[in-house]
Design an enzyme around this catalytic site. Structure first.
Site, PDB file in Angstrom:
ATOM      1  N   GLU A 116      69.339 -23.821  47.738  1.00 13.12           N
ATOM      2  CA  GLU A 116      70.700 -23.747  48.237  1.00 13.12           C
ATOM      3  C   GLU A 116      70.684 -24.387  49.617  1.00 13.12           C
ATOM      4  OE1 GLU A 116      73.186 -20.178  46.541  1.00 13.12           O
ATOM      5  OE2 GLU A 116      71.537 -19.368  47.712  1.00 13.12           O
ATOM      6  N   SER A 139      68.904  -8.605  54.045  1.00 13.73           N
ATOM      7  CA  SER A 139      68.721 -10.018  54.352  1.00 13.73           C
ATOM      8  C   SER A 139      69.237 -10.428  55.732  1.00 13.73           C
ATOM      9  CB  SER A 139      69.401 -10.811  53.235  1.00 13.73           C
ATOM     10  OG  SER A 139      69.121 -12.163  53.326  1.00 13.73           O
TER      11      SER A 139
HETATM   12  C1  16G Z   1      73.902 -14.140  48.086  1.00 12.90           C
HETATM   13  C2  16G Z   1      72.926 -14.980  47.328  1.00 12.90           C
HETATM   14  C3  16G Z   1      72.764 -16.324  47.991  1.00 12.90           C
HETATM   15  C4  16G Z   1      74.108 -16.999  48.139  1.00 12.90           C
HETATM   16  C5  16G Z   1      75.088 -16.087  48.842  1.00 12.90           C
HETATM   17  C6  16G Z   1      76.489 -16.659  48.783  1.00 12.90           C
HETATM   18  C7  16G Z   1      70.956 -14.195  46.116  1.00 12.90           C
HETATM   19  C8  16G Z   1      69.672 -13.460  46.215  1.00 12.90           C
HETATM   20  N1  16G Z   1      71.630 -14.319  47.256  1.00 12.90           N
HETATM   21  O1  16G Z   1      73.404 -13.838  49.353  1.00 12.90           O
HETATM   22  O2  16G Z   1      71.928 -17.097  47.187  1.00 12.90           O
HETATM   23  O3  16G Z   1      74.001 -18.192  48.855  1.00 12.90           O
HETATM   24  O4  16G Z   1      75.123 -14.845  48.185  1.00 12.90           O
HETATM   25  O5  16G Z   1      77.366 -15.778  49.389  1.00 12.90           O
HETATM   26  O6  16G Z   1      71.359 -14.652  45.056  1.00 12.90           O
HETATM   27  P1  16G Z   1      78.931 -15.863  49.150  1.00 12.90           P
HETATM   28  O7  16G Z   1      79.199 -15.639  47.687  1.00 12.90           O
HETATM   29  O8  16G Z   1      79.493 -14.812  50.035  1.00 12.90           O
HETATM   30  O9  16G Z   1      79.359 -17.247  49.581  1.00 12.90           O
HETATM   31 ZN    ZN Z   2      67.355 -13.176  52.707  1.00  7.33          ZN
END
Ligand code: 16G
Ligand code: ZN
Length: 532
Positions: free
Chosen positions: A375, A65
Site C-alpha cells: 500500500e 498500530s
Molecule cells: C487499515 C488497513 C490498512 C489500510 C487502512 C485504510 C490492515 C491490517 N490495515 O488500517 O491496510 O490502509 O485500514 O484505512 O488491513 P481507511 O479505510 O480508513 O482509509
Molecule cells: Zn501498523
C-alpha cells in the site's frame, strides 16, 4: 474444556451502553476503554477458530498500530500467519455485541453450527501486545475468555505485529517440509540477520540509516535485532524510542505522520545526504525519506518500495537463469499514477489493483510466482509461491554470476516476512537491495517522479451511502456522482480522483492527483465539494 456455564457467568459487560463494535479491516479498534468486554469474546472466538482448524495455533495481537496511544485494538491471526478468514468477521462482530450470557451463548451456537465445530478438540492460542498502557488490562480480559473456553493460551509478551504473525506460522509448520523458522523471538532475529548477511555479502556497508520507531514497540525490538547483526554490514541509528513516557507513541512521528504530512518528524534534524525511515506504532509499516541539496523533502513510500523490489527481483531471476519465475505487483487505488505507469510501461510487470486493506492485497499477490504488494502508506511484503521457492531451491548454477544470483534470491526468501508487511524485514530488504546496488536514496528515487497528490477527509452524515466498484476506483452510489467526478477530472492534465468510505474512521476519503500541485489541490477541493 469448553465450559458454557463459565462462558456465561464470566462475561465482561459492555463498558459503554449503545456502543456498536465492528470487526473491520484492522480487527476491532477504538478507544481502549470500551475494549475489555471485546477481549473476552475474542478469547472465545480464537478458541473456536482453533477448534475448527483441528487445534492449529491461532494468534491474537493487541495493538492499534498508528492510532493514538489512548486507542487500542485486537485482531486474529490464522494458522499460516495470515489475517482471519473473512467469513468469520461477521461472527466476531456478533460475539462482540452480545451483552449478556444468553445472547453470547446463542451467538456461539450459531458459529458452532455454521462451521460444524467439534468442541471437544483442544484449542491453542498465542497472544502478544504492543507498548500501549492499556495492554496489561486487555490481556487479562483476553485470558479470562480463553480460560472460560478451555483454550491453552500462551503469552508471548511484547511483540511487533509481524513478529506475532511469524510466530504463529512457525508453530504451525514446525516439523513439516514447510517449516518457517524457530518459533521464538531470537529465532526471528537469527533468521533475518543471517539472510541479510548473505544478501549483502562482499558489498561495502552503506551510510547510517536513521530509524524513527514512533516511540513504539519497533524500538526495543530493532535494538534487540541489532545484537545479532554484524556492525560492518549495517549501520542503524534509532530515534524516537521512548516507550516509557506516557503520550509519546505515534505523537508527531512515525510512518503515518510522515506519509500524511509529507515531512520528517520535527524530532529529526535531516540534512542532504541523510538516509531516514519511519515505522508505525506496531512496526508493520515503513516509509523512507531524504532531503535534496536544496532542502526539498522526498518521500520513498510503499509504491517506491514495490518498484525497487520488483526491479531487483526481476533482474535477479534473469541473472539466475530462472526467469520462468514471473514477478507481479499488487497495488490499491492510492498508488501514485506514476508508479503504476513505471511498473507497467518501464518494467513491463503485470500490476493488479485491489481494494484497500492488507487481506485483499495479500490474496491477490498469492496469484503470482513472486507477488510484490504494497500500500502507498508503507504496508506490504513480497510473497514467493511454493513453486517459485522450489525453483529457487533446486536451481543449478552454470556460472559464478548465476550462483551469486541464486544465493541472493534464496536469501531474500528468508529475509522477507511472508506472512504480512513487516517494517523491520522491509527495512532490511530495502537496505539489502541498495547495498547490493550501492545505490543512494536519490538513485532509488530516480525510477520515476510521483505526481502531486492530495488526500482529503470529508466528514459526511452517512458514509455508508458511498458504494464503490472496480477496486474502489469508481462510485456506483450515490447515483450520478461518479459522472460528475469524471467530468471534473477530464479538465486536468494527468488528472485522477476517487472517493471511498473509510473502513477505519467515520468519514469519506477523497484522493486526487494531477500534473501540478495547484491542479491537484484544485481537483481535490472540487471533488470534496461534490461529496459534501
Ligand atoms: C487499515 C488497513 C490498512 C489500510 C487502512 C485504510 C490492515 C491490517 N490495515 O488500517 O491496510 O490502509 O485500514 O484505512 O488491513 P481507511 O479505510 O480508513 O482509509
Ligand atoms: Zn501498523
Amino acid at each position: 474444556s469448553f465450559d458454557t456455564v463459565a462462558i456465561k457467568n464470566n462475561i465482561i459487560a459492555h463498558e459503554k451502553q449503545g456502543f456498536v463494535y465492528t470487526y473491520g479491516t484492522a480487527g476491532f479498534r477504538s478507544n481502549a476503554e470500551v475494549l475489555g468486554s471485546v477481549m473476552y469474546k475474542v478469547g472465545i472466538l480464537a478458541a473456536l477458530r482453533s477448534k475448527k482448524l483441528n487445534g492449529s495455533t491461532i494468534g491474537v495481537m493487541i495493538t492499534a498500530s498508528h492510532n493514538p496511544e489512548e486507542d487500542n485494538g485486537v485482531k486474529l491471526v490464522d494458522p499460516r500467519g495470515e489475517m482471519l478468514e473473512q467469513s468469520w468477521e461477521v461472527y466476531a462482530t456478533k460475539l462482540a455485541n452480545a451483552n449478556d450470557g444468553e445472547t453470547l451463548l446463542s451467538a456461539i451456537d450459531e458459529i458452532v453450527a455454521q462451521y460444524k465445530i467439534d468442541l471437544d478438540i483442544p484449542a491453542n492460542v498465542i497472544y502478544a501486545y504492543d507498548t500501549r498502557p492499556s495492554c496489561p488490562h486487555l490481556v487479562k480480559c483476553l485470558e479470562q475468555g480463553l480460560e472460560a473456553a478451555g483454550a491453552k493460551g500462551t503469552n508471548f509478551g511484547l511483540k511487533t505485529t509481524p513478529m506475532l504473525h511469524y510466530l504463529v506460522r512457525c508453530i504451525n509448520t514446525a516439523g513439516t517440509n514447510d517449516a518457517y523458522g524457530e518459533p521464538t523471538e531470537e529465532g526471528y532475529y537469527k533468521k533475518l540477520t543471517a539472510a541479510f548477511a548473505t544478501a549483502v555479502k562482499g558489498k561495502p556497508r552503506l551510510s547510517t540509516l536513521h530509524v524513527d520507531c514512533a516511540n513504539g514497540v519497533g524500538a526495543p525490538k530493532l535494538r534487540e535485532l541489532l545484537k545479532f547483526m554484524a556492525s560492518d554490514i549495517l549501520s542503524v541509528d534509532i530515534v524516537n524510542e521512548d516507550t516509557a513516557t506516557l503520550g509519546q507513541l505515534n505523537k508527531n512521528c512515525g510512518a503515518d505522520y510522515v506519509k500524511t504530512n509529507q515531512r520528517a518528524p520535527p524530532s529529526i534534524t535531516i540534512t542532504a545526504g541523510d538516509r531516514c525511515c519511519s515505522y508505525d506504532g506496531d512496526a508493520d509499516r515503513i516509509v523512507f525519506y531524504y532531503v535534496t541539496e536544496d532542502g526539498t523533502f522526498r518521500l520513498l513510500d510503499g509504491d517506491k518500495i514495490a518498484g525497487l523490489a520488483a526491479i531487483f527481483i526481476t533482474e535477479l531471476v534473469q541473472e539466475a537463469g530462472i526467469d520462468s519465475i514471473k514477478v507481479g505487483v499488487v497495488q490499491t487505488a492510492y498508488a501514485n499514477g506514476s508508479s503504476t505507469n513505471y511498473l507497467t510501461k518501464v518494467l513491463s510487470v503485470p500490476v493488479s489493483c485491489v481494494s484497500t486493506g492488507v487481506k485483499h492485497l495479500h490474496h491477490e499477490a498469492e496469484k503470482y510466482d513472486v507477488g510484490v504488494y504494497f500500500e502507498a502508506n508503507g504496508h506490504g511484503t513480497v510473497l514467493f509461491s511454493p513453486d517459485a521457492l522450489n525453483t529457487i531451491k533446486t536451481a543449478e548454477a552454470k556460472t559464478p554470476a548465476q550462483k551469486q544470483a541464486i544465493a541472493q534470491l534464496s536469501a531474500l526468501t528468508e529475509l522477507i516476512n511472508q506472512t504480512v508487511g513487516d517494517a523491520i524485514s522491509d527495512m532490511l530488504l530495502v537496505e539489502a537491495i541498495l547495498t547490493s546496488r550501492q545505490w543512494s536514496f536519490e538513485e532509488w528515487d530516480q525510477a520515476y517522479t510521483d505526481l502531486p497528490n492530495r488526500l482529503v477527509k470529508v466528514v459526511v452524515s452517512d458514509r455508508h451511502i458511498f458504494k464503490t466498484t472496480n477496486a474502489e476506483r469508481q462510485l456506483v452510489e450515490p447515483a450520478g456522482l461518479q459522472a460528475e467526478i469524471d467530468s471534473l477530472v477530464a479538465k486536468y492534465s494527468n488528472g485522477r480522483s476517487f472517493v471511498r468510505a473509510s473502513g477505519t474512521e467515520d468519514a469519506v476519503r477523497v484522493y486526487a492527483e494531477a500534473a501540478t500541485r495547484a491542479e491537484t489541490d484544485d481537483l481535490a477541493f472540487k471533488v470534496a465539494q461534490l461529496v459534501y
